[in-house]
Design a protein around this motif. Structure first.
Motif, PDB file in Angstrom:
ATOM      1  N   THR A 107       0.791  -1.229   0.000  1.00  0.00           N
ATOM      2  CA  THR A 107       0.000   0.000   0.000  1.00  0.00           C
ATOM      3  C   THR A 107       0.829   1.288   0.000  1.00  0.00           C
ATOM      4  O   THR A 107       0.372   2.296  -0.528  1.00  0.00           O
ATOM      5  CB  THR A 107      -0.951   0.022   1.200  1.00  0.00           C
ATOM      6  N   ALA A 108       2.014   1.286   0.590  1.00  0.00           N
ATOM      7  CA  ALA A 108       2.805   2.523   0.661  1.00  0.00           C
ATOM      8  C   ALA A 108       3.124   3.117  -0.711  1.00  0.00           C
ATOM      9  O   ALA A 108       3.041   4.338  -0.880  1.00  0.00           O
ATOM     10  CB  ALA A 108       4.086   2.294   1.470  1.00  0.00           C
ATOM     11  N   PRO A 109       3.477   2.305  -1.707  1.00  0.00           N
ATOM     12  CA  PRO A 109       3.755   2.899  -3.026  1.00  0.00           C
ATOM     13  C   PRO A 109       2.561   3.620  -3.642  1.00  0.00           C
ATOM     14  O   PRO A 109       2.721   4.442  -4.537  1.00  0.00           O
ATOM     15  CB  PRO A 109       4.160   1.699  -3.886  1.00  0.00           C
ATOM     16  N   LEU A 110       1.363   3.335  -3.157  1.00  0.00           N
ATOM     17  CA  LEU A 110       0.169   3.962  -3.726  1.00  0.00           C
ATOM     18  C   LEU A 110       0.075   5.449  -3.412  1.00  0.00           C
ATOM     19  O   LEU A 110      -0.771   6.143  -3.965  1.00  0.00           O
ATOM     20  CB  LEU A 110      -1.089   3.242  -3.234  1.00  0.00           C
ATOM     21  N   SER A 111       0.957   5.953  -2.556  1.00  0.00           N
ATOM     22  CA  SER A 111       0.957   7.396  -2.318  1.00  0.00           C
ATOM     23  C   SER A 111       1.314   8.153  -3.600  1.00  0.00           C
ATOM     24  O   SER A 111       0.964   9.321  -3.746  1.00  0.00           O
ATOM     25  CB  SER A 111       1.921   7.754  -1.188  1.00  0.00           C
ATOM     26  N   GLY A 112       1.969   7.484  -4.534  1.00  0.00           N
ATOM     27  CA  GLY A 112       2.257   8.092  -5.831  1.00  0.00           C
ATOM     28  C   GLY A 112       1.005   8.426  -6.618  1.00  0.00           C
ATOM     29  O   GLY A 112       1.035   9.259  -7.524  1.00  0.00           O
ATOM     30  N   VAL A 113      -0.094   7.799  -6.273  1.00  0.00           N
ATOM     31  CA  VAL A 113      -1.359   8.083  -6.944  1.00  0.00           C
ATOM     32  C   VAL A 113      -1.759   9.544  -6.720  1.00  0.00           C
ATOM     33  O   VAL A 113      -2.380  10.165  -7.589  1.00  0.00           O
ATOM     34  CB  VAL A 113      -2.464   7.112  -6.459  1.00  0.00           C
ATOM     35  N   SER A 114      -1.378  10.112  -5.570  1.00  0.00           N
ATOM     36  CA  SER A 114      -1.694  11.521  -5.296  1.00  0.00           C
ATOM     37  C   SER A 114      -1.101  12.427  -6.362  1.00  0.00           C
ATOM     38  O   SER A 114      -1.742  13.382  -6.808  1.00  0.00           O
ATOM     39  CB  SER A 114      -1.158  11.939  -3.923  1.00  0.00           C
TER      40      SER A 114
END
Length: 177
Positions: A107-114
């Motif tokens: 889940t942490a890499p999904l901060s790139g979605v921002s």
């Protein structure tokens, strides 16, 4: 648009998983959805704050009296405060929820979605100009990195019950890379 590209890549990923018979546990799928929702809240909150700052600056330039107190880029208006609550509160809840449902490596890499959402939505919400260079290549790189790191993250839980077992996991070549 970048948002359509992101959805297309995600759909291709899900289709590939379905074709190979691979499945993710339902909580992990929910964690990904919650993370993306948190990113959307972050972008929405930032857009509200940017709008409040822009309005205050326009009033100042026009010589109109300030409606709200201001400290640098902080405008003590309802819009700015609600935007801050949305982007910090919703993002915090989304992170806690996602991390409780799935491994952080997923889940942490999904901060790139921002970043991808911001690049896609800022022109519409704030009237900002999207620059072909460097905005598009940088955002596309972040999108690809987000998809790859999320898809390559841990897809199974490891139960650790002793110090020796922890040492074995931490000292594996893959963990040291």
């Amino acid at each position: 648009s970048l948002l359509k590209t992101a959805c297309s890549i995600f759909a291709s990923f899900l289709q590939a998983m379905a074709e190979t018979g691979s499945t993710l546990p339902a909580p992990w799928v929910i964690a990904v959805i919650v993370s993306v929702g948190g990113s959307f809240a972050t972008v929405t909150g930032f857009a509200m704050q940017a709008t409040a700052v822009r309005e205050a600056s326009e009033d100042e330039k026009a010589g109109r009296p300030a409606k709200w107190k201001r400290l640098g880029e902080v405008v003590f208006s309802p819009r700015w405060i609600i935007g801050g609550i949305i982007h910090t509160g919703a993002n915090l809840l989304a992170d806690v929820g996602a991390y409780s449902l799935a491994p952080m490596s997923l889940t942490a890499p999904l901060s790139g979605v921002s970043v991808v959402l911001n690049t896609s939505l800022a022109p519409r919400l704030l009237g900002e100009k999207l620059h072909p260079w460097p905005d598009l290549p940088a955002t596309f790189s972040i999108l690809i990195g987000t998809v790859i790191t999320t898809s390559m993250g841990a897809h199974h839980d490891v139960e650790v019950s002793s110090v020796e077992q922890m040492q074995q996991i931490v000292l594996r070549p893959m963990a040291l890379a």
